[in-house]
Design an enzyme around this catalytic site. Structure first.
Site, PDB file in Angstrom:
ATOM      1  N   ASP A  55       0.851  -1.191   0.000  1.00 37.75           N
ATOM      2  CA  ASP A  55       0.000   0.000   0.000  1.00 37.75           C
ATOM      3  C   ASP A  55       0.895   1.252   0.000  1.00 37.75           C
ATOM      4  O   ASP A  55       1.823   1.353   0.810  1.00 37.75           O
ATOM      5  CB  ASP A  55      -0.872  -0.042   1.270  1.00 37.75           C
ATOM      6  CG  ASP A  55      -1.993   0.971   1.258  1.00 37.75           C
ATOM      7  OD1 ASP A  55      -2.439   1.359   0.164  1.00 37.75           O
ATOM      8  OD2 ASP A  55      -2.452   1.354   2.362  1.00 37.75           O
ATOM      9  N   HIS A  56       0.617   2.183  -0.882  1.00 38.48           N
ATOM     10  CA  HIS A  56       1.342   3.469  -0.938  1.00 38.48           C
ATOM     11  C   HIS A  56       2.859   3.330  -0.983  1.00 38.48           C
ATOM     12  O   HIS A  56       3.578   3.942  -0.174  1.00 38.48           O
ATOM     13  CB  HIS A  56       0.932   4.376   0.235  1.00 38.48           C
ATOM     14  CG  HIS A  56      -0.490   4.826   0.163  1.00 38.48           C
ATOM     15  ND1 HIS A  56      -0.930   5.794  -0.717  1.00 38.48           N
ATOM     16  CD2 HIS A  56      -1.585   4.405   0.833  1.00 38.48           C
ATOM     17  CE1 HIS A  56      -2.232   5.954  -0.572  1.00 38.48           C
ATOM     18  NE2 HIS A  56      -2.667   5.117   0.355  1.00 38.48           N
TER      19      HIS A  56
ATOM     20  N   THR B  52      -8.993   2.333   8.706  1.00 42.31           N
ATOM     21  CA  THR B  52      -9.457   3.032   9.914  1.00 42.31           C
ATOM     22  C   THR B  52     -10.587   2.300  10.639  1.00 42.31           C
ATOM     23  O   THR B  52     -10.583   2.210  11.880  1.00 42.31           O
ATOM     24  CB  THR B  52      -9.891   4.464   9.522  1.00 42.31           C
ATOM     25  OG1 THR B  52      -8.735   5.161   9.055  1.00 42.31           O
ATOM     26  CG2 THR B  52     -10.496   5.204  10.699  1.00 42.31           C
TER      27      THR B  52
ATOM     28  N   HIS C 250      -7.439   9.891   4.178  1.00 38.85           N
ATOM     29  CA  HIS C 250      -7.090   8.792   5.072  1.00 38.85           C
ATOM     30  C   HIS C 250      -7.436   9.168   6.511  1.00 38.85           C
ATOM     31  O   HIS C 250      -7.481  10.345   6.858  1.00 38.85           O
ATOM     32  CB  HIS C 250      -5.592   8.484   4.987  1.00 38.85           C
ATOM     33  CG  HIS C 250      -5.202   7.855   3.682  1.00 38.85           C
ATOM     34  ND1 HIS C 250      -4.314   8.413   2.802  1.00 38.85           N
ATOM     35  CD2 HIS C 250      -5.601   6.685   3.106  1.00 38.85           C
ATOM     36  CE1 HIS C 250      -4.171   7.628   1.745  1.00 38.85           C
ATOM     37  NE2 HIS C 250      -4.942   6.579   1.891  1.00 38.85           N
TER      38      HIS C 250
HETATM   39  P1  13P Z   1      -9.057   4.633   5.632  1.00 36.92           P
HETATM   40  O1  13P Z   1      -8.193   5.492   6.509  1.00 36.92           O
HETATM   41  O2  13P Z   1     -10.315   5.332   5.239  1.00 36.92           O
HETATM   42  O3  13P Z   1      -9.356   3.307   6.235  1.00 36.92           O
HETATM   43  O4  13P Z   1      -8.271   4.383   4.263  1.00 36.92           O
HETATM   44  C1  13P Z   1      -7.277   3.389   4.181  1.00 36.92           C
HETATM   45  C2  13P Z   1      -6.504   3.493   2.917  1.00 36.92           C
HETATM   46  O5  13P Z   1      -6.853   4.167   1.966  1.00 36.92           O
HETATM   47  C3  13P Z   1      -5.259   2.713   2.859  1.00 36.92           C
HETATM   48  O6  13P Z   1      -4.543   2.926   1.675  1.00 36.92           O
HETATM   49  O1  G3H Z   2      -2.869   4.667   3.681  1.00 39.86           O
HETATM   50  C1  G3H Z   2      -2.996   4.569   4.869  1.00 39.86           C
HETATM   51  C2  G3H Z   2      -3.243   3.282   5.569  1.00 39.86           C
HETATM   52  O2  G3H Z   2      -4.277   3.494   6.490  1.00 39.86           O
HETATM   53  C3  G3H Z   2      -2.002   2.774   6.220  1.00 39.86           C
HETATM   54  O3  G3H Z   2      -1.656   3.578   7.264  1.00 39.86           O
HETATM   55  O4  G3H Z   2       0.735   4.205   6.887  1.00 39.86           O
HETATM   56  O5  G3H Z   2      -0.347   4.316   9.170  1.00 39.86           O
HETATM   57  O6  G3H Z   2       0.176   2.107   8.121  1.00 39.86           O
HETATM   58  P1  G3H Z   2      -0.171   3.551   7.907  1.00 39.86           P
HETATM   59 ZN    ZN Z   3      -4.636   4.874   0.854  1.00 40.01          ZN
END
Ligand code: 13P
Ligand code: G3H
Ligand code: ZN
Length: 349
Positions: free
Chosen positions: A83-84, A269, A189
């Protein structure tokens, strides 16, 4: 069964007209909660780890926990997704570890805070696509910037500052060849997305539909898609938490998205809230307890409940047995011979 790619999983979701939740993990209990929810609802799953999660758990722990899930639930297709990712090197290291899918979030610079130019985003995303596809690994890109900051990642501000431009979305998809495209439509987020139930002035579903109409075959991704349910907020606050009043993305809006090309829905979240509420409850009601299992078990159950509910709401429930996984070696051949085209179908304006 081997790990599946998000490309296969999302292609199948598009065929079936449903969405797939992508749930963030940092530890064993969260992985267990997702897998039990997948078993309960017979769902394919995307498990995703951020850079923060990889640091917190350490890559090897995290990856071997996923392999354990794969062994224990052979009937469930699992995609393991970064993720990201903030750079080519971060994506490369996830691929080396064995992730079947990566996100190159080139909407922000490597610092994870400063928005990039369109050309910078295209360049780094294309570099990751070329490298990943040669190895059969799927790539998600992002065009437009989400609001909020999570664990130091994010541009901050409201979700409306850098919403996606549909012309740029089309050009980005064409030039990068991403398998899935995250777009910014006003979400952020974290827990603080909206100050009241969102309407079209802050949650731009009309923009999402416009982008889908221009890119009808592209799998769209909604980030920041926790619904931040009031009942979960209330449990946290009832047992000593201090959450301010807030609104997330209503599930019916996500379902509207799913009817308009959204195939991957990112949720973190809501699970954080469920876990924290359950732990606070045990601490408040049974302060004499000190065995971590006494609060981690209810926390895990609370997360399972949220995940199972979302799996049903997104429509992935019941679809675990629909297909056999295609190995990443076969997928790599598909990219190489053009049968898995990376050129999106673009509709006229
Ligand atoms: P939320 O913070 O809305 O759960 O989004 C998570 C997210 O986009 C992780 O990449
Ligand atoms: O993109 C955000 C996700 O909720 C992951 O969050 O970077 O705190 O692990 P984090
Ligand atoms: Zn995200």
């Amino acid at each position: 069964m081997p790990l599946v790619t998000t490309r296969q999983l999302l292609d199948e979701a598009a065929k079936g007209g449903y969405g797939v939740g992508a749930f963030n993990v940092n530890d064993m209990e969260q992985i267990q909660a997702i897998m039990e929810a997948a078993k309960e609802t017979n769902s394919p799953v995307i498990i995703q780890a951020s850079r923060g999660a990889r640091q917190f758990a350490q890559d090897n722990y995290l990856f071997h926990l996923i392999l354990a899930a794969n062994e224990l639930y052979p009937e469930i297709p699992i995609a393991m997704h970064l993720d990201h990712g903030n750079s080519f090197d971060t994506c490369k290291s996830a691929i080396a570890l064995g992730f079947s899918s990566v996100m190159m979030d080139g909407s922000l610079k490597e610092d994870g805070k400063t928005p990039t130019t369109f050309e910078e985003n295209v360049a780094v995303t294309k570099q990751v696509v070329d490298y990943a596809h040669e190895r059969g690994v799927s790539v998600e890109g992002e065009i437009g910037v989400l609001g909020g900051i999570e664990d130091g990642h994010g541009a901050g501000g409201s979700g409306l500052e850098h919403v996606t431009d549909p012309d740029q979305a089309v050009e980005f998809a064409e030039r990068t060849g991403v398998d899935a495209l995250a777009i910014a439509i006003g979400t952020s987020h974290g827990a603080y997305k909206f100050t009241k139930k969102p309407d079209g002035s802050v949650l731009k579903m009309d923009l999402l539909i416009k982008i889908h109409n221009r890119l009808p075959k592209t799998h769209l991704v909604m980030h920041g898609s926790s619904s931040v349910p009031k009942d979960l907020q209330d449990i946290v606050n009832q047992y000593g938490g201090k959450l301010k009043e807030t609104w997330g993305v209503p599930v019916e809006e996500i379902q509207l998205g799913i009817r308009n090309g959204v195939r991957k829905i990112n949720v973190d979240t809501d699970n954080r809230l469920a876990i924290t509420g359950a732990i606070r409850k045990v601490f408040a009601e049974s302060p004499e307890k000190f065995d971590p299992r006494d609060y981690l078990k209810p926390a895990r159950e609370a997360m399972q409940k949220v995940v199972a509910t979302r799996m049903v709401q997104f429509g992935q429930a019941g679809h675990a047995g629909d297909y056999a996984p295609i190995s990443i070696t076969e997928i790599a051949k598909g990219y190489a011979n053009g049968s898995l085209t990376t050129q999106p179908l673009v509709a006229a304006k």
